[in-house]
Design a protein around this motif. Structure first.
Motif, PDB file in Angstrom:
ATOM      1  N   ALA A  93      89.564  25.298 130.961  1.00 44.51           N
ATOM      2  CA  ALA A  93      88.936  24.073 130.460  1.00 44.51           C
ATOM      3  C   ALA A  93      89.360  23.817 129.020  1.00 44.51           C
ATOM      4  O   ALA A  93      89.655  22.673 128.631  1.00 44.51           O
ATOM      5  N   ALA A  94      89.414  24.889 128.225  1.00 38.91           N
ATOM      6  CA  ALA A  94      89.823  24.755 126.824  1.00 38.91           C
ATOM      7  C   ALA A  94      91.251  24.238 126.722  1.00 38.91           C
ATOM      8  O   ALA A  94      91.550  23.342 125.921  1.00 38.91           O
ATOM      9  N   ASP A  95      92.153  24.788 127.516  1.00 32.04           N
ATOM     10  CA  ASP A  95      93.536  24.304 127.528  1.00 32.04           C
ATOM     11  C   ASP A  95      93.591  22.816 127.866  1.00 32.04           C
ATOM     12  O   ASP A  95      94.345  22.049 127.256  1.00 32.04           O
ATOM     13  N   GLU A 102      91.011  16.917 122.567  1.00 33.57           N
ATOM     14  CA  GLU A 102      89.581  17.141 122.362  1.00 33.57           C
ATOM     15  C   GLU A 102      89.358  18.584 121.926  1.00 33.57           C
ATOM     16  O   GLU A 102      88.868  19.423 122.681  1.00 33.57           O
ATOM     17  N   SER A 103      89.721  18.872 120.681  1.00 30.87           N
ATOM     18  CA  SER A 103      89.711  20.251 120.199  1.00 30.87           C
ATOM     19  C   SER A 103      88.306  20.822 120.085  1.00 30.87           C
ATOM     20  O   SER A 103      88.093  22.022 120.334  1.00 30.87           O
ATOM     21  N   THR A 104      87.333  20.003 119.716  1.00 32.25           N
ATOM     22  CA  THR A 104      85.959  20.499 119.603  1.00 32.25           C
ATOM     23  C   THR A 104      85.446  21.008 120.939  1.00 32.25           C
ATOM     24  O   THR A 104      84.852  22.095 121.030  1.00 32.25           O
ATOM     25  N   LEU A 105      85.682  20.242 122.001  1.00 37.11           N
ATOM     26  CA  LEU A 105      85.265  20.655 123.335  1.00 37.11           C
ATOM     27  C   LEU A 105      86.039  21.899 123.785  1.00 37.11           C
ATOM     28  O   LEU A 105      85.501  22.743 124.503  1.00 37.11           O
ATOM     29  N   ALA A 106      87.292  21.996 123.357  1.00 40.41           N
ATOM     30  CA  ALA A 106      88.090  23.174 123.706  1.00 40.41           C
ATOM     31  C   ALA A 106      87.467  24.438 123.118  1.00 40.41           C
ATOM     32  O   ALA A 106      87.314  25.453 123.807  1.00 40.41           O
ATOM     33  N   PHE A 107      87.100  24.381 121.842  1.00 43.72           N
ATOM     34  CA  PHE A 107      86.469  25.545 121.210  1.00 43.72           C
ATOM     35  C   PHE A 107      85.097  25.836 121.809  1.00 43.72           C
ATOM     36  O   PHE A 107      84.718  27.007 121.952  1.00 43.72           O
ATOM     37  N   ASP A 108      84.357  24.775 122.175  1.00 49.05           N
ATOM     38  CA  ASP A 108      83.063  24.973 122.829  1.00 49.05           C
ATOM     39  C   ASP A 108      83.238  25.753 124.131  1.00 49.05           C
ATOM     40  O   ASP A 108      82.456  26.665 124.441  1.00 49.05           O
ATOM     41  N   SER A 131      93.574  27.614 116.958  1.00 50.84           N
ATOM     42  CA  SER A 131      93.358  27.598 115.512  1.00 50.84           C
ATOM     43  C   SER A 131      94.686  27.586 114.766  1.00 50.84           C
ATOM     44  O   SER A 131      94.846  26.878 113.758  1.00 50.84           O
ATOM     45  N   PHE A 132      95.642  28.356 115.259  1.00 50.89           N
ATOM     46  CA  PHE A 132      96.978  28.387 114.662  1.00 50.89           C
ATOM     47  C   PHE A 132      97.618  26.997 114.721  1.00 50.89           C
ATOM     48  O   PHE A 132      98.191  26.522 113.738  1.00 50.89           O
ATOM     49  N   LEU A 133      97.503  26.336 115.872  1.00 45.67           N
ATOM     50  CA  LEU A 133      98.073  25.002 116.022  1.00 45.67           C
ATOM     51  C   LEU A 133      97.419  24.000 115.074  1.00 45.67           C
ATOM     52  O   LEU A 133      98.071  23.068 114.602  1.00 45.67           O
ATOM     53  N   LEU A 134      96.146  24.202 114.803  1.00 44.27           N
ATOM     54  CA  LEU A 134      95.411  23.309 113.895  1.00 44.27           C
ATOM     55  C   LEU A 134      95.511  23.779 112.444  1.00 44.27           C
ATOM     56  O   LEU A 134      94.871  23.222 111.562  1.00 44.27           O
TER      57      LEU A 134
END
Length: 328
Positions: A93-95, A102-108, A131-134
């Motif tokens: 789901a994160a991927d 939607e990075s916030t939902l990915a981390f969630d 995190s590295f990508l961001l």
């Protein structure tokens, strides 16, 4: 202007995949099927077993592989609804969320994975990856540290942390972690190559040993050969450099950097301008954006009193250089 090939962020991502500790899904027979055959089989199985979360997960993976994030998200959410405690569902789901921006939902989703499995190496590695990508290097390092707490001899994690240190300019710690990675994986090609590039940037001759080790591990690594050739060339070992460029072109005939470098040696050291021009013309055939080659062509055409061709080549060089400057 000499071009140096460096390990890209993509290497970091490739290595992160190796941290996945979950078992491989599906049989070998299933893996041999075409995409359409796999999808048809999963569709049929889901129709027969609509409450099987694993089937939705498998189909979500297929959708994700072909960049159909809409259907991938639908299926993975269905899988999670059926089995809320399976970490790998949240990781996929994160991927999918991240691919949709939607990075916030990915981390969630990843936080949910670690909630249900506090020792999930893949989840912490995925947090590090995103995190590295961001460019959130502190968060990336914190999660790679968690991976190493769980697996103290994980070569991939040491390499990843080395990449993070490199990005923040801490080459001393990067080197330490790269060497630690080699300690646990003696044939780690990317690590040897990265160490070679670092020492080459410091003009340290130990770079030669690391490049040679890289090439010994993978005799077709043309980037390592090219960078070693550049190191030789920068230290006036011209024939060694030229031999490496020729070896590259036997493996990959359209490798533009090696063609250009061969032309440069013929132009500067051998003063064989016809051979140099031939190489530069072949360079732009292999890579039409290679502005350095157009610039050299312009010089040779001017020497040959071919004013029109010289001006055209110079114009191309200037235009392409401007584009390169704006995009890098």
């Amino acid at each position: 202007m000499q071009r140096i090939i460096t390990l890209s962020v993509s290497i970091f991502l490739i290595v992160l995949l190796a941290l996945a500790c979950g078992k491989k899904e599906g049989s070998k027979d299933f893996d041999k099927l075409s995409f359409e055959e796999k999808m048809a089989l999963l569709d049929a199985n889901i129709k027969k077993n609509p409450s099987d979360a694993e089937l939705y997960y498998q189909r979500a993976k297929l959708y994700y592989q072909v960049e159909n994030t809409k259907d991938a998200l639908f299926d993975i959410q269905k899988a999670i609804k059926l089995d809320k405690k399976e970490p790998k569902y949240y990781i996929l789901a994160a991927d999918t969320y991240f691919a949709r921006g939607e990075s916030t939902l990915a981390f969630d989703a990843l936080n949910q994975a670690t909630k249900y499995d506090k020792n999930n190496v893949e989840a912490y590695a995925k947090i590090a990856e995103l995190s590295f990508l961001l460019r959130d290097y502190n968060r990336a390092r914190e999660n790679i540290d968690k991976v190493l707490e769980l697996d103290k001899i994980n070569a991939e994690a040491y390499f990843q942390r080395g990449m993070i240190y490199k990005e923040i300019g801490d080459t001393l710690n990067a080197i330490k972690d790269y060497r630690k990675a080699i300690e646990y994986k003696s044939d780690y090609e990317q690590v040897f190559e990265e160490l070679a590039n670092i020492f080459a940037s410091k003009d340290d001759p130990i770079a030669i040993e690391y490049y040679q080790s890289t090439i010994n591990i993978n005799p077709k690594n043309v980037d390592a050969m090219y960078n070693l050739g550049q190191f030789y060339q920068d230290h006036n070992a011209i024939q060694k450099a030229l031999d490496l460029y020729q070896k590259i072109l036997q493996i990959k005939p359209n490798y533009a950097n090696a063609i250009y470098a061969t032309g440069y040696i013929n132009y500067v050291y051998k003063e064989d301008y016809d051979m140099a021009l031939d190489c530069f013309e072949k360079t732009v055939m292999a890579d039409s954006s290679y502005f350095e080659a157009y610039s050299m062509m312009s010089k040779i055409y001017a020497m040959q009193n071919k004013t029109e061709q010289a001006n055209k080549s110079k114009s191309m060089a200037d235009s392409l250089r401007n584009i390169y400057t704006q995009t890098h």
